[in-house]
Scaffold this active site. Structure first.
Site, PDB file in Angstrom:
ATOM      1  CD  GLU A  24      30.204  50.210  32.285  1.00 22.10           C
ATOM      2  OE1 GLU A  24      31.374  50.278  32.732  1.00 22.10           O
ATOM      3  OE2 GLU A  24      29.872  50.681  31.193  1.00 22.10           O
ATOM      4  N   GLY A  25      32.291  47.507  35.692  1.00 24.42           N
ATOM      5  CA  GLY A  25      32.952  47.014  36.904  1.00 24.42           C
ATOM      6  C   GLY A  25      32.390  47.632  38.173  1.00 24.42           C
ATOM      7  CG  LEU A  40      50.975  48.428  41.096  1.00 24.74           C
ATOM      8  CD1 LEU A  40      52.156  47.503  41.363  1.00 24.74           C
ATOM      9  CD2 LEU A  40      51.441  49.707  40.383  1.00 24.74           C
ATOM     10  CB  THR A  62      36.610  53.449  38.071  1.00 25.78           C
ATOM     11  OG1 THR A  62      36.564  52.100  37.691  1.00 25.78           O
ATOM     12  CG2 THR A  62      36.087  54.318  36.959  1.00 25.78           C
ATOM     13  CG  PHE A  63      40.457  49.434  42.184  1.00 25.78           C
ATOM     14  CD1 PHE A  63      41.479  49.764  43.065  1.00 25.78           C
ATOM     15  CD2 PHE A  63      39.693  48.307  42.472  1.00 25.78           C
ATOM     16  CE1 PHE A  63      41.738  49.000  44.194  1.00 25.78           C
ATOM     17  CE2 PHE A  63      39.937  47.529  43.604  1.00 25.78           C
ATOM     18  CZ  PHE A  63      40.972  47.875  44.457  1.00 25.78           C
TER      19      PHE A  63
HETATM   20  N1  LIG Z   1      41.343  43.092  45.389  1.00 25.23           N
HETATM   21  C1  LIG Z   1      41.644  43.826  44.330  1.00 25.23           C
HETATM   22  N2  LIG Z   1      40.876  43.766  43.227  1.00 25.23           N
HETATM   23  C2  LIG Z   1      41.201  44.545  42.186  1.00 25.23           C
HETATM   24  C3  LIG Z   1      42.323  45.402  42.212  1.00 25.23           C
HETATM   25  N3  LIG Z   1      42.368  46.060  41.030  1.00 25.23           N
HETATM   26  C4  LIG Z   1      41.323  45.621  40.317  1.00 25.23           C
HETATM   27  N4  LIG Z   1      40.608  44.713  41.005  1.00 25.23           N
HETATM   28  C5  LIG Z   1      39.396  43.993  40.560  1.00 25.23           C
HETATM   29  O1  LIG Z   1      39.082  44.403  39.260  1.00 25.23           O
HETATM   30  C6  LIG Z   1      37.978  45.294  39.245  1.00 25.23           C
HETATM   31  C7  LIG Z   1      38.364  46.533  38.464  1.00 25.23           C
HETATM   32  O2  LIG Z   1      37.317  46.965  37.769  1.00 25.23           O
HETATM   33  P1  LIG Z   1      36.650  48.401  37.924  1.00 25.23           P
HETATM   34  O3  LIG Z   1      36.067  48.485  39.280  1.00 25.23           O
HETATM   35  O4  LIG Z   1      35.805  48.565  36.728  1.00 25.23           O
HETATM   36  O5  LIG Z   1      37.801  49.460  37.803  1.00 25.23           O
HETATM   37  P2  LIG Z   1      38.778  49.630  36.561  1.00 25.23           P
HETATM   38  O6  LIG Z   1      38.573  48.490  35.613  1.00 25.23           O
HETATM   39  O7  LIG Z   1      40.109  49.793  37.176  1.00 25.23           O
HETATM   40  O8  LIG Z   1      38.385  50.977  35.848  1.00 25.23           O
HETATM   41  P3  LIG Z   1      37.441  51.209  34.545  1.00 25.23           P
HETATM   42  O9  LIG Z   1      37.493  49.997  33.678  1.00 25.23           O
HETATM   43  O10 LIG Z   1      37.985  52.441  33.910  1.00 25.23           O
HETATM   44  O11 LIG Z   1      36.079  51.383  35.111  1.00 25.23           O
HETATM   45  C8  LIG Z   1      37.692  45.642  40.689  1.00 25.23           C
HETATM   46  O12 LIG Z   1      36.372  45.899  40.962  1.00 25.23           O
HETATM   47  C9  LIG Z   1      38.214  44.411  41.419  1.00 25.23           C
HETATM   48  O13 LIG Z   1      37.255  43.390  41.414  1.00 25.23           O
HETATM   49  C10 LIG Z   1      43.127  45.434  43.383  1.00 25.23           C
HETATM   50  O14 LIG Z   1      44.111  46.147  43.506  1.00 25.23           O
HETATM   51  N5  LIG Z   1      42.745  44.623  44.405  1.00 25.23           N
HETATM   52 MG   LIG Z   2      36.542  48.288  34.583  1.00 29.60          MG
END
Ligand SMILES: Nc1nc2c(ncn2[C@@H]2O[C@H](COP(=O)(O)OP(=O)(O)OP(=O)(O)O)[C@@H](O)[C@H]2O)c(=O)[nH]1
Ligand SMILES: [Mg+2]
Length: 433
Positions: A56-57, A294, A391-392
């Site tokens: 999980e993220g 994005l 979720t971000f």
């Molecule tokens: N700095 C930065 N990191 C990002 C960005 N988008 C994604 N990330 C990275 O990628 C991760 C995304 O994973 P999650 O937090 O699980 O959110 P998600 O993958 O968008 O959503 P789910 O998979 O549905 O939970 C973040 O925690 C960051 O580490 C961004 O715009 N900026």
């Molecule tokens: Mg994720």
């Protein structure tokens, strides 16, 4: 009794070899020397640890914290419990491989005094200092029901483990595992698998009556659902999850320097104590920029229908900027550099900014901190547009609810190339009662 006061009261009740002391704020601090009182064992606080599925993220993990925090808040209505914050680390998305990104305390990302206004919390490292030996008494490994379910009902049962990532070390007489990368030092005395279908509140009677262990851990805590998603308790907990001051300051400085955005001008002044902060929708104006989150990277493969091409993304962002009569765009993205460059080229008629962390900022706050700074800047934009079911993006939406933005300026998303309907995000609007 108010939960914080109750906690302060109970923290003075010491016992046996547990090195618990009380600081002025009523917050447990093992480093402080203060008086020790010996009081009955029954009143001593118990500790709830948790961990989440390794895949999980960051942002889903923050959601799981809320489920556990609400459970601990519930438990405290009957008995003193303290939530142990699982150190951050080993996350798939944290790509700066040259950095050690394990054992990161919550205080790097979040404001602990704010968390403590909702529920008593302690860092895992602090717990280790308090424990007579680094052994967790009991671990409940949450899992689904092997046979699945047809009709939803709240239930939990002790069952055989379907899978179990822990292994028993005969010599130590302990179960061993990851333990937030402390696996070499820490073990568990007793492990039980529990099939769970339902809400976090289900665990309350179990933890109160079926076990007397001092330290209890639940793993795969994402298995429990929110008691009531989106209600007052949900939002209180969410409001308590303030980012650390250091990260907010970095984001604010960037806003001031590049985006002509300050809290005074934008009507986003933060009350120091979240319990005293209550905003109406539309009160916050936001800085004179559009912010886009994005999500690309693995979303390109995982959700190809929902992630537009770069050309199409640029087209949609231009339309938003035109409609909002703004010339400045802030982009938060996990896209690789070449994609970002291409996107910036396509948007060359506008002022486009991204937060590029100075070396020392990245080294201090790691990828998680940079993600928070990006979220903080997005949260203060006049208009926000995110990525479908990221979720971000959701967490940015919550932040904007807390600040008091008009939902029209928050719940927007970029649309996939072929997605004619393009369903807009659900509006999880804030409630205070
Ligand atoms: N700095 C930065 N990191 C990002 C960005 N988008 C994604 N990330 C990275 O990628 C991760 C995304 O994973 P999650 O937090 O699980 O959110 P998600 O993958 O968008 O959503 P789910 O998979 O549905 O939970 C973040 O925690 C960051 O580490 C961004 O715009 N900026
Ligand atoms: Mg994720």
């Amino acid at each position: 009794m108010n939960i914080v006061k109750q906690f302060a009261f109970i923290s003075v009740l010491h016992m046996l070899h547990w090195k618990v002391t009380l600081s002025n704020e009523g917050v447990i601090d093992s480093d402080l020397q203060s008086k020790t009182l010996n009081v009955g064992e029954a009143k001593a606080p118990r500790y709830l640890l948790y961990d989440v599925n390794p895949g999980e993220g960051f942002n889903l993990r923050r959601d799981v914290y809320m489920r556990v925090a609400n459970l601990v808040r519930n438990l405290n209505e009957d008995a003193p419990w303290i939530l142990v914050l699982p150190p951050w680390g080993g996350l798939y998305h944290w790509k700066s491989r040259h950095l050690d990104q394990t054992r990161i305390p919550w205080s790097t990302f979040f404001d602990l005094p704010s968390l403590r206004r909702f529920v008593p919390v302690i860092e895992f490292k602090e717990l280790l200092k308090l424990m007579p030996e680094p052994v967790i008494d009991e671990l409940y490994y949450l899992q689904n029901y092997k046979e699945g379910w047809t009709e939803f009902e709240d239930k939990m049962d002790i069952r055989d483990c379907i899978q179990n990532p822990y292994h028993f070390n005969e010599d130590r007489g302990l179960w061993e595992g990851w333990f937030f990368s402390y696996g070499d030092e820490v073990g568990v005395r007793k492990l039980t698998c529990v099939s769970l279908l339902g809400h976090s509140a289900l665990l309350k009677p179990f933890l109160l009556h079926n076990t007397t262990a001092r330290t209890v851990m639940t793993d795969r805590a994402e298995t429990m659902l929110h008691d009531r998603f989106g209600d007052k308790n949900y939002w209180e907990c969410r409001r308590s999850m303030r980012f650390s001051k250091a990260l907010r300051d970095i984001g604010d400085e960037f806003r001031r320097k590049y985006l002509d955005s300050t809290d005074e001008k934008d009507n986003t002044v933060l009350h120091e104590d979240w319990t005293q902060m209550k905003r109406k929708h539309g009160e916050a104006k936001g800085g004179p920029y559009v912010a886009a989150h994005l999500r690309r990277a693995d979303f390109l493969y995982a959700r190809p229908k929902d992630v537009p091409s770069l050309e199409n993304t640029a087209k949609q962002l231009k339309a938003v900027l035109k409609k909002q009569k703004l010339k400045t765009l802030f982009i938060a993205t996990d896209a690789p550099k070449d994609e970002l460059k291409e996107l910036k080229d396509l948007l060359r008629d506008y002022k486009v900014y991204t937060f590029e962390p100075p070396k020392e900022v990245l080294e201090t706050y790691k990828d998680g901190g940079i993600a928070i700074i990006d979220q903080w800047i997005c949260a203060h934009a006049r208009y926000f547009i995110g990525t479908y079911e990221s979720t971000f993006s959701f967490r940015i939406g919550d932040e904007r609810e807390i600040l008091g933005f008009d939902p029209d300026m928050t719940y927007n998303r970029v649309c996939g190339d072929e997605d004619k309907e393009c369903e807009q995000p659900s509006r999880w609007t804030i409630v205070y009662k």
